[in-house]
Motif scaffolding. Structure first.
Motif, PDB file in Angstrom:
ATOM      1  N   TYR A  90     -15.011 -10.028   9.260  1.00  0.00           N
ATOM      2  CA  TYR A  90     -16.228  -9.247   9.499  1.00  0.00           C
ATOM      3  C   TYR A  90     -16.030  -7.791   9.092  1.00  0.00           C
ATOM      4  O   TYR A  90     -16.863  -7.201   8.398  1.00  0.00           O
ATOM      5  N   LEU A  91     -14.921  -7.218   9.536  1.00  0.00           N
ATOM      6  CA  LEU A  91     -14.666  -5.804   9.251  1.00  0.00           C
ATOM      7  C   LEU A  91     -14.472  -5.560   7.765  1.00  0.00           C
ATOM      8  O   LEU A  91     -15.047  -4.621   7.191  1.00  0.00           O
ATOM      9  N   LEU A  92     -13.688  -6.394   7.118  1.00  0.00           N
ATOM     10  CA  LEU A  92     -13.417  -6.223   5.689  1.00  0.00           C
ATOM     11  C   LEU A  92     -14.668  -6.463   4.846  1.00  0.00           C
ATOM     12  O   LEU A  92     -14.902  -5.763   3.856  1.00  0.00           O
ATOM     13  N   PHE A  93     -15.479  -7.442   5.237  1.00  0.00           N
ATOM     14  CA  PHE A  93     -16.695  -7.714   4.479  1.00  0.00           C
ATOM     15  C   PHE A  93     -17.665  -6.546   4.558  1.00  0.00           C
ATOM     16  O   PHE A  93     -18.221  -6.108   3.541  1.00  0.00           O
ATOM     17  N   VAL A  94     -17.899  -6.038   5.766  1.00  0.00           N
ATOM     18  CA  VAL A  94     -18.831  -4.915   5.923  1.00  0.00           C
ATOM     19  C   VAL A  94     -18.295  -3.672   5.219  1.00  0.00           C
ATOM     20  O   VAL A  94     -19.052  -2.930   4.580  1.00  0.00           O
ATOM     21  N   SER A  95     -16.986  -3.445   5.302  1.00  0.00           N
ATOM     22  CA  SER A  95     -16.384  -2.306   4.609  1.00  0.00           C
ATOM     23  C   SER A  95     -16.514  -2.462   3.099  1.00  0.00           C
ATOM     24  O   SER A  95     -16.812  -1.500   2.383  1.00  0.00           O
ATOM     25  N   GLY A  96     -16.294  -3.666   2.592  1.00  0.00           N
ATOM     26  CA  GLY A  96     -16.456  -3.923   1.168  1.00  0.00           C
ATOM     27  C   GLY A  96     -17.896  -3.781   0.728  1.00  0.00           C
ATOM     28  O   GLY A  96     -18.186  -3.234  -0.349  1.00  0.00           O
ATOM     29  N   TYR A 161     -16.273   0.378  -7.545  1.00  0.00           N
ATOM     30  CA  TYR A 161     -16.240  -0.974  -7.006  1.00  0.00           C
ATOM     31  C   TYR A 161     -14.849  -1.530  -6.707  1.00  0.00           C
ATOM     32  O   TYR A 161     -14.721  -2.510  -5.987  1.00  0.00           O
ATOM     33  N   LEU A 162     -13.816  -0.921  -7.268  1.00  0.00           N
ATOM     34  CA  LEU A 162     -12.488  -1.523  -7.157  1.00  0.00           C
ATOM     35  C   LEU A 162     -12.027  -1.637  -5.714  1.00  0.00           C
ATOM     36  O   LEU A 162     -11.560  -2.696  -5.274  1.00  0.00           O
ATOM     37  N   PHE A 163     -12.145  -0.546  -4.944  1.00  0.00           N
ATOM     38  CA  PHE A 163     -11.693  -0.570  -3.558  1.00  0.00           C
ATOM     39  C   PHE A 163     -12.507  -1.559  -2.733  1.00  0.00           C
ATOM     40  O   PHE A 163     -11.959  -2.346  -1.948  1.00  0.00           O
ATOM     41  N   GLY A 164     -13.833  -1.530  -2.910  1.00  0.00           N
ATOM     42  CA  GLY A 164     -14.681  -2.467  -2.183  1.00  0.00           C
ATOM     43  C   GLY A 164     -14.378  -3.909  -2.542  1.00  0.00           C
ATOM     44  O   GLY A 164     -14.372  -4.791  -1.678  1.00  0.00           O
ATOM     45  N   SER A 165     -14.099  -4.167  -3.821  1.00  0.00           N
ATOM     46  CA  SER A 165     -13.765  -5.515  -4.269  1.00  0.00           C
ATOM     47  C   SER A 165     -12.445  -5.981  -3.666  1.00  0.00           C
ATOM     48  O   SER A 165     -12.289  -7.154  -3.301  1.00  0.00           O
ATOM     49  N   PHE A 166     -11.491  -5.068  -3.547  1.00  0.00           N
ATOM     50  CA  PHE A 166     -10.202  -5.377  -2.923  1.00  0.00           C
ATOM     51  C   PHE A 166     -10.411  -5.800  -1.467  1.00  0.00           C
ATOM     52  O   PHE A 166      -9.833  -6.802  -1.003  1.00  0.00           O
ATOM     53  N   ALA A 171     -11.241 -10.176   2.687  1.00  0.00           N
ATOM     54  CA  ALA A 171     -12.208 -10.736   3.625  1.00  0.00           C
ATOM     55  C   ALA A 171     -12.340 -12.237   3.393  1.00  0.00           C
ATOM     56  O   ALA A 171     -12.429 -13.026   4.342  1.00  0.00           O
ATOM     57  N   ALA A 172     -12.333 -12.633   2.125  1.00  0.00           N
ATOM     58  CA  ALA A 172     -12.421 -14.049   1.777  1.00  0.00           C
ATOM     59  C   ALA A 172     -11.188 -14.816   2.250  1.00  0.00           C
ATOM     60  O   ALA A 172     -11.299 -15.931   2.777  1.00  0.00           O
ATOM     61  N   VAL A 173     -10.021 -14.241   2.063  1.00  0.00           N
ATOM     62  CA  VAL A 173      -8.781 -14.880   2.520  1.00  0.00           C
ATOM     63  C   VAL A 173      -8.810 -15.073   4.032  1.00  0.00           C
ATOM     64  O   VAL A 173      -8.489 -16.158   4.549  1.00  0.00           O
ATOM     65  N   CYS A 174      -9.220 -14.033   4.757  1.00  0.00           N
ATOM     66  CA  CYS A 174      -9.269 -14.104   6.218  1.00  0.00           C
ATOM     67  C   CYS A 174     -10.264 -15.162   6.682  1.00  0.00           C
ATOM     68  O   CYS A 174      -9.999 -15.903   7.636  1.00  0.00           O
ATOM     69  N   TRP A 175     -11.400 -15.257   5.987  1.00  0.00           N
ATOM     70  CA  TRP A 175     -12.408 -16.232   6.389  1.00  0.00           C
ATOM     71  C   TRP A 175     -11.898 -17.650   6.194  1.00  0.00           C
ATOM     72  O   TRP A 175     -12.142 -18.525   7.041  1.00  0.00           O
ATOM     73  N   ALA A 176     -11.212 -17.912   5.107  1.00  0.00           N
ATOM     74  CA  ALA A 176     -10.695 -19.257   4.849  1.00  0.00           C
ATOM     75  C   ALA A 176      -9.695 -19.665   5.924  1.00  0.00           C
ATOM     76  O   ALA A 176      -9.699 -20.812   6.396  1.00  0.00           O
TER      77      ALA A 176
END
Length: 310
Positions: A90-96, A161-166, A171-176
């Protein structure tokens, strides 16, 4: 180790997966608006708090709270892993999202269902047939065509976009990881009880770093959008958790792959209805054709014959 097996009610699993897809497709637009008035920690904390309060109230009213005897049999370690990684997602997605855009966020977060599907093959011995692998190739081609313009922008503007994409990648790894832990927990608790514990733990995690006073400064529209974000969390993840009870994780992940299309359709609709809040986006014929390929690929994977490894 005993592994979770599905009920086989694939129609129920499909309906629940589509519900999750729709709600997740709308969510980035609501989050983008709310990020203009709240910081990422407060926004994330209140999403969990709203979801916990609503679900807890419902289970209390129905007298369906888990008994202590049942809780003693739960793997607290696995429950803790699910809580930590969903909170991180949640945190990483919103930050991204704050560093990119709704479209870019939904493009990159699609790595999550792919990771989930691959993890399900390894852990739960789920296996794609040749038809499903063919569907996956169609889906990938569709994404390349559909998001060609957005990917060009991502490459052309790395500083933006690079930092947000990182952040979105992790966020995707954590969700999986959360999703696979959640599936295994279904052996011990119902999906509602699992999510109640995750919401409670996540609320406590964000409480020290949130600033609740800022919520009092929101106008009525902003409060409604914040409430929607919280209820979206409750309904979408409730539907997702229940879908895993009835359908294989690899197929659920295939249906969730169409979420970016939902987001872009919603952007087009809401940019007309609320131009001050949502900026319009324009799509080429190639992008539209790619959208059809994504839908066709997802359907092929979801409806393909499922096999277990021998």
């Amino acid at each position: 180790m005993q592994l979770h097996s599905v009920s086989g009610k694939w129609r129920v699993g499909l309906a629940l997966s589509l519900t999750t897809c729709l709600l997740w497709g709308i969510l980035p637009l609501a989050l983008s608006v709310t990020l203009n008035v709240l910081d990422v920690y407060t926004l994330t904390g209140f999403r969990f708090l709203i979801a916990f309060t609503a679900l807890g109230s419902y289970l209390t009213y129905k007298r369906q709270l888990p008994s202590w005897q049942k809780l003693k049999q739960v793997s607290w370690k696995l429950w803790g892993i699910a809580t930590l990684f969903l909170a991180a997602n949640y945190l990483l997605f919103v930050s991204g999202l704050a560093n990119t855009s709704a479209t870019t966020a939904e493009v990159l977060i699609q790595i999550a269902p792919v990771f989930m599907g691959l993890g399900a093959m390894v852990i739960f011995k789920e296996r794609y047939t040749r038809r499903q692998w063919f569907g996956l190739s169609i889906l990938i081609l569709g994404f390349v065509l559909f998001f060609n313009e957005q990917l060009k922008m991502l490459i052309a503007s790395p500083n933006q976009y690079l930092f947000g994409s990182f952040l979105l990648f992790w966020a995707a790894v954590c969700w999986a990881i959360y999703a696979l832990a959640q599936k295994q927990l279904l052996l011990q608790l119902s999906s509602a009880h699992i999510m109640l514990g995750i919401y409670a733990g996540s609320t406590l995690l964000f409480a020290p770093i949130s600033t609740p006073k800022t919520v009092l400064t929101l106008n009525p529209l902003e409060l409604v959008i914040l409430l929607f974000c919280g209820l979206n969390t409750l309904i979408a993840y409730g539907a997702f958790a229940e879908a895993l009870e009835h359908w294989e994780a690899s197929k659920v992940s295939a249906v969730l792959a169409i979420t970016p299309i939902v987001t872009l359709v919603c952007v087009d609709v809401f940019s007309v209805m609320f131009p001050a809040l949502v900026a319009p986006e324009h799509h080429t014929f190639v992008a539209i054709f790619g959208a059809f390929l994504v839908v066709a690929g997802s359907a092929t994977i979801a409806l393909g014959q499922y096999r277990k490894r021998g």
